[in-house]
Write a protein that holds these residues in place. Sequence first.
Motif, short mmCIF file in Angstrom:
data_model
loop_
_atom_site.label_atom_id
_atom_site.label_comp_id
_atom_site.label_asym_id
_atom_site.label_seq_id
_atom_site.Cartn_x
_atom_site.Cartn_y
_atom_site.Cartn_z
N ALA A 326 0.84 -1.20 0.00
CA ALA A 326 0.00 0.00 0.00
C ALA A 326 0.87 1.25 0.00
O ALA A 326 1.96 1.26 0.57
CB ALA A 326 -0.90 0.00 1.22
N ALA A 327 0.38 2.30 -0.65
CA ALA A 327 1.07 3.59 -0.56
C ALA A 327 0.98 4.09 0.88
O ALA A 327 0.08 3.70 1.61
CB ALA A 327 0.42 4.60 -1.52
N PRO A 328 1.93 4.93 1.30
CA PRO A 328 1.94 5.34 2.71
C PRO A 328 0.65 6.03 3.14
O PRO A 328 0.23 5.89 4.27
CB PRO A 328 3.15 6.29 2.80
CG PRO A 328 3.64 6.51 1.42
CD PRO A 328 3.08 5.45 0.55
N ASP A 329 0.02 6.79 2.25
CA ASP A 329 -1.22 7.47 2.61
C ASP A 329 -2.02 7.61 1.33
O ASP A 329 -1.64 8.32 0.42
CB ASP A 329 -0.90 8.84 3.21
CG ASP A 329 -2.18 9.65 3.51
OD1 ASP A 329 -3.25 9.35 2.92
OD2 ASP A 329 -2.10 10.56 4.33
N SER A 330 -3.16 6.94 1.29
CA SER A 330 -3.88 6.86 0.03
C SER A 330 -4.53 8.19 -0.34
O SER A 330 -4.90 8.40 -1.48
CB SER A 330 -4.94 5.76 0.08
OG SER A 330 -5.97 6.11 0.97
N ASP A 331 -4.68 9.11 0.61
CA ASP A 331 -5.20 10.42 0.23
C ASP A 331 -4.11 11.29 -0.37
O ASP A 331 -4.34 12.09 -1.26
CB ASP A 331 -5.78 11.14 1.46
CG ASP A 331 -7.19 10.65 1.77
OD1 ASP A 331 -7.83 10.12 0.84
OD2 ASP A 331 -7.61 10.78 2.92
N GLU A 332 -2.91 11.10 0.14
CA GLU A 332 -1.82 11.98 -0.29
C GLU A 332 -1.13 11.45 -1.55
O GLU A 332 -0.69 12.23 -2.38
CB GLU A 332 -0.79 12.13 0.84
CG GLU A 332 0.28 13.14 0.47
CD GLU A 332 1.26 13.40 1.59
OE1 GLU A 332 1.15 12.77 2.66
OE2 GLU A 332 2.16 14.22 1.37
N PHE A 333 -0.99 10.13 -1.66
CA PHE A 333 -0.24 9.57 -2.78
C PHE A 333 -1.15 8.79 -3.71
O PHE A 333 -2.15 8.19 -3.27
CB PHE A 333 0.90 8.70 -2.26
CG PHE A 333 1.88 9.49 -1.44
CD1 PHE A 333 2.77 10.36 -2.04
CD2 PHE A 333 1.88 9.40 -0.06
CE1 PHE A 333 3.65 11.12 -1.30
CE2 PHE A 333 2.76 10.16 0.71
CZ PHE A 333 3.65 11.02 0.09
N TYR A 334 -0.78 8.79 -4.97
CA TYR A 334 -1.61 8.21 -6.01
C TYR A 334 -1.14 6.81 -6.33
O TYR A 334 0.06 6.57 -6.48
CB TYR A 334 -1.51 9.12 -7.24
CG TYR A 334 -2.33 8.69 -8.43
CD1 TYR A 334 -3.71 8.87 -8.44
CD2 TYR A 334 -1.73 8.12 -9.55
CE1 TYR A 334 -4.47 8.50 -9.54
CE2 TYR A 334 -2.49 7.76 -10.66
CZ TYR A 334 -3.85 7.94 -10.65
OH TYR A 334 -4.60 7.58 -11.73
N ASP A 335 -2.08 5.88 -6.44
CA ASP A 335 -1.80 4.50 -6.82
C ASP A 335 -2.67 4.20 -8.04
O ASP A 335 -3.84 3.87 -7.89
CB ASP A 335 -2.25 3.56 -5.68
CG ASP A 335 -1.10 2.94 -4.93
OD1 ASP A 335 -0.01 2.80 -5.50
OD2 ASP A 335 -1.32 2.58 -3.76
N ALA A 336 -2.12 4.32 -9.23
CA ALA A 336 -2.96 4.19 -10.43
C ALA A 336 -3.83 2.94 -10.38
O ALA A 336 -4.99 2.96 -10.78
CB ALA A 336 -2.09 4.20 -11.68
N ALA A 337 -3.26 1.83 -9.89
CA ALA A 337 -4.00 0.56 -9.90
C ALA A 337 -5.23 0.61 -9.00
O ALA A 337 -6.14 -0.20 -9.16
CB ALA A 337 -3.10 -0.58 -9.48
N GLN A 338 -5.27 1.54 -8.05
CA GLN A 338 -6.43 1.63 -7.16
C GLN A 338 -7.49 2.57 -7.74
O GLN A 338 -8.56 2.73 -7.16
CB GLN A 338 -6.01 2.13 -5.76
CG GLN A 338 -4.99 1.24 -5.06
CD GLN A 338 -5.56 -0.10 -4.60
OE1 GLN A 338 -6.71 -0.43 -4.83
NE2 GLN A 338 -4.72 -0.91 -3.95
N TYR A 339 -7.17 3.21 -8.86
CA TYR A 339 -8.12 4.14 -9.49
C TYR A 339 -8.53 3.69 -10.88
O TYR A 339 -9.28 4.38 -11.56
CB TYR A 339 -7.53 5.56 -9.55
CG TYR A 339 -7.44 6.22 -8.19
CD1 TYR A 339 -8.53 6.92 -7.68
CD2 TYR A 339 -6.30 6.11 -7.41
CE1 TYR A 339 -8.47 7.51 -6.44
CE2 TYR A 339 -6.23 6.69 -6.15
CZ TYR A 339 -7.32 7.40 -5.67
OH TYR A 339 -7.27 7.98 -4.43
N GLY A 340 -8.03 2.55 -11.32
CA GLY A 340 -8.36 2.08 -12.65
C GLY A 340 -8.38 0.58 -12.72
O GLY A 340 -8.08 -0.10 -11.72
#
Lengths: 477, 477
Positions: A326-340
């Motif tokens: 997981a990214a350290p903070d999902s609000d602050e950092f973007y994880d393309a795979a979690q948005y597409g």
Amino acid sequence: MTPVSSLEFTADELRAMADLVVARCVEHIATAGEQPSCGNVDAVALCRAMREPAPEHGTALGPLLDRLFTEYIPRSLTTIGPGYLAYIPGGGLYSAALADFIADTTNRFTGIWQAAPALVQLEANALDWLREWMMFPSGARGLFTAGGSMATFGAIVCARERHLGPDIRRGVLYTSDQAHHSVAKSARLAGIMPDRVRAIRSDERYRVDVDALASAIADDRQAGLMPFAVVSTAGTTNTGAVDPLDEVADSCEREGLWHHVDGAYGAFFYLCDDLRGVLRGLSRADSLTLDPHKGMFLPYGTGALLVRDGAALRAAHEAAAAYLPAAPDSDEFYDAAQYGPDLSRSFPGLRVWLSVKLFGSAAFRAAIAEKRQLALDAWRRVRALPGIAIDAEPELSLFAFHLTWPGATRAEEDAATKMLLEKTTARGRVMITGCTTKGRVLARVCVLSFRTHQRQIDALVEDLTASIGEIVPSRSA
Amino acid sequence: MTPVSSLEFTADELRAMADLVVARCVEHIATAGEQPSCGNVDAVALCRAMREPAPEHGTALGPLLDRLFTEYIPRSLTTIGPGYLAYIPGGGLYSAALADFIADTTNRFTGIWQAAPALVQLEANALDWLREWMMFPSGARGLFTAGGSMATFGAIVCARERHLGPDIRRGVLYTSDQAHHSVAKSARLAGIMPDRVRAIRSDERYRVDVDALASAIADDRQAGLMPFAVVSTAGTTNTGAVDPLDEVADSCEREGLWHHVDGAYGAFFYLCDDLRGVLRGLSRADSLTLDPHKGMFLPYGTGALLVRDGAALRAAHEAAAAYLPAAPDSDEFYDAAQYGPDLSRSFPGLRVWLSVKLFGSAAFRAAIAEKRQLALDAWRRVRALPGIAIDAEPELSLFAFHLTWPGATRAEEDAATKMLLEKTTARGRVMITGCTTKGRVLARVCVLSFRTHQRQIDALVEDLTASIGEIVPSRSA
């Protein structure tokens, strides 16, 4: 074991291969203006002859490039040429080719933040620039896609998840009879079947009729169905019409529906202050399809989606798995795979990032404004030609028209308008295409190539004039 | 009007920019073996500092490349390095970078046959080569996708349309508890909700339990639901397990279900005659996900789908619109937009076509066979190390193991195994990752980089040996 190294090259070989390719590509770009706009798509026999099994052994690069650049590429529409006023032109900014070359050779994994955080941040920046240009709020999130269809698909999934949950079958989606076919197609992919997609009638300016929309929604509620989304279009493919986005947004607010705007063609005109009026309401949308391969002049394969409530996009695509850090903070950092939809994917953000860094926003605004002015100039001169009736004025950079003369039947006009497209395109300097809308054949001119300038508009008017002279019966003069 | 030409470059500028980029990329590739395998992903502060609004004016290319290659790219896992034995390695064949450079600069529209028939034929050839390699029948059709998830999505949509029609909600899909998370994710995108996806238990070899599958299907039929598809895996992400594809195919035939095989990791091992056994049944699948960015060593963003009955893929994606010209014969010619979700898209087929033409099939078979042999060699030597228990032998090129010693608790073993991953990776020569499966932490080694050769396997064994020496209590020796 002897190392198998045949898939690797020495540094000298790498450089020599790039030199060959770059030389060909630079020559190709340099001659874009001289290539016939329509290219040469007569290729049935060639395609049949091209079929072959996979070769067992390799071939040198040079002869492959010869065939590509002399036989295969010329058998295509010259979509990169300045005279390509057909369909919705794509771009092909050189910066994207540089970006993909870097992305492919360094081949970092940008699907999740943890694997390449700084590169993922470049993509997040690029998405954020689109967000700011479209005046979406800071909580919006987005995604680069292969094209507009998958962006619209993502939006429909968000709307479906937000409003329907598992009860998909009762959900109804609304769009206009001028919407791109990808709206119904991506709805079906998302499980919203054709009998639950309503094509609302458009008015005489090809914009969705908001009253008809309201009564369709009321009828469906009456019948026990669940209206959940409206897809408006900011610049239709047929005539460039912009739906009354602000009014539709009002309706959606009142009715509690998701409002998606398909701005695949039109969204980037929002960059220009003086076009904000016609696109009023765009920034109120719940989600927006925008195709950087159109209005940002990037190569095909650069679509994008923005979703006002970024959490909705994430909720529709989020997944956990033991192998996914997981990214350290999902609000602050973007994880393309979690948005597409994809985990492994290419690095489309670098195309956009490098292009904006190299050229700056001002250059994009200026180019978009130029296309708009060129379209206005073309429209003013074309409507003055003998026998021309304008069907749709340029709300953005596309206008539609047909041929007419006293006593002409619809069938005669349609045939003459088709002939006008063919004859004008056959002259080789510009390519224009048409469509059939509300039972009439329309010719269309769409100015959206970054290489199109005043000279091509002059050529368009000259070639249309000459073609009309050959087509329209003399009694119309 | 003064032409706005700031988005265009002169031929000299184009060449100079390419020279800068190629020099950087060649240097980067040449040093791939020396870059620490794990890269440096400590980038929270850097990412925060990188946020910036879109620049109003442009920047020179050189400084941008400096930052990319010295600051951003090194802050990532060295996925192109020979020591990358983590996750499922991606590739990055240089031929793909050349192909994308050509595709981006010539920027032809390959979504529909009529726009670039000869180029579309190259993509059709590339798909046909995949079809032949996988021994699918001639009526099969396919699609290049961004990755495996969208390929699986396309297959689920085909199955859904074939078996369920609009009655989506009663449909049930089956997969194993070892399946990639993208199966459930893409099912949901396609409207098959999580409560209609069954995770069937796997056996001690992490393969789906066919009896458990049969009784789950029977239970659902009993409950009035509609079983419609099974997704098997040819090479799971956790342990590289290959489901009993042939037996599952038998079940699906008996039950009238669609059989999709997720071969994102494993499918290309089918190229090797001696691995056809473990993958027996693969070519009987109704559809197959295969990721050329894994087993063909191409850059990320090269997924693919094959569907046995090409008509099913077309039926799920077909669309007509007045602005869409039809190919002369839809059986003979390929129209990517009629077989996939997108209309505008990039030209992924050129990556595959150019690579197979440059290297030949033999080079790919040899490279895949080498990875298999390297994995077997690694497994034989690792299992002989003190304190190692093998959890999964390499069915393809991935094996899993954990640390153990007399009297160790599960928690102690898990902690030690995690430490083994960290210590080994920290040495910088190889990177390995783990997973948590059936409540146990497993270390995994996956050999699938085209740059991995015997030297890295030797380094792996040495570094594991040294790390074990630091971790496992002396009483285990």
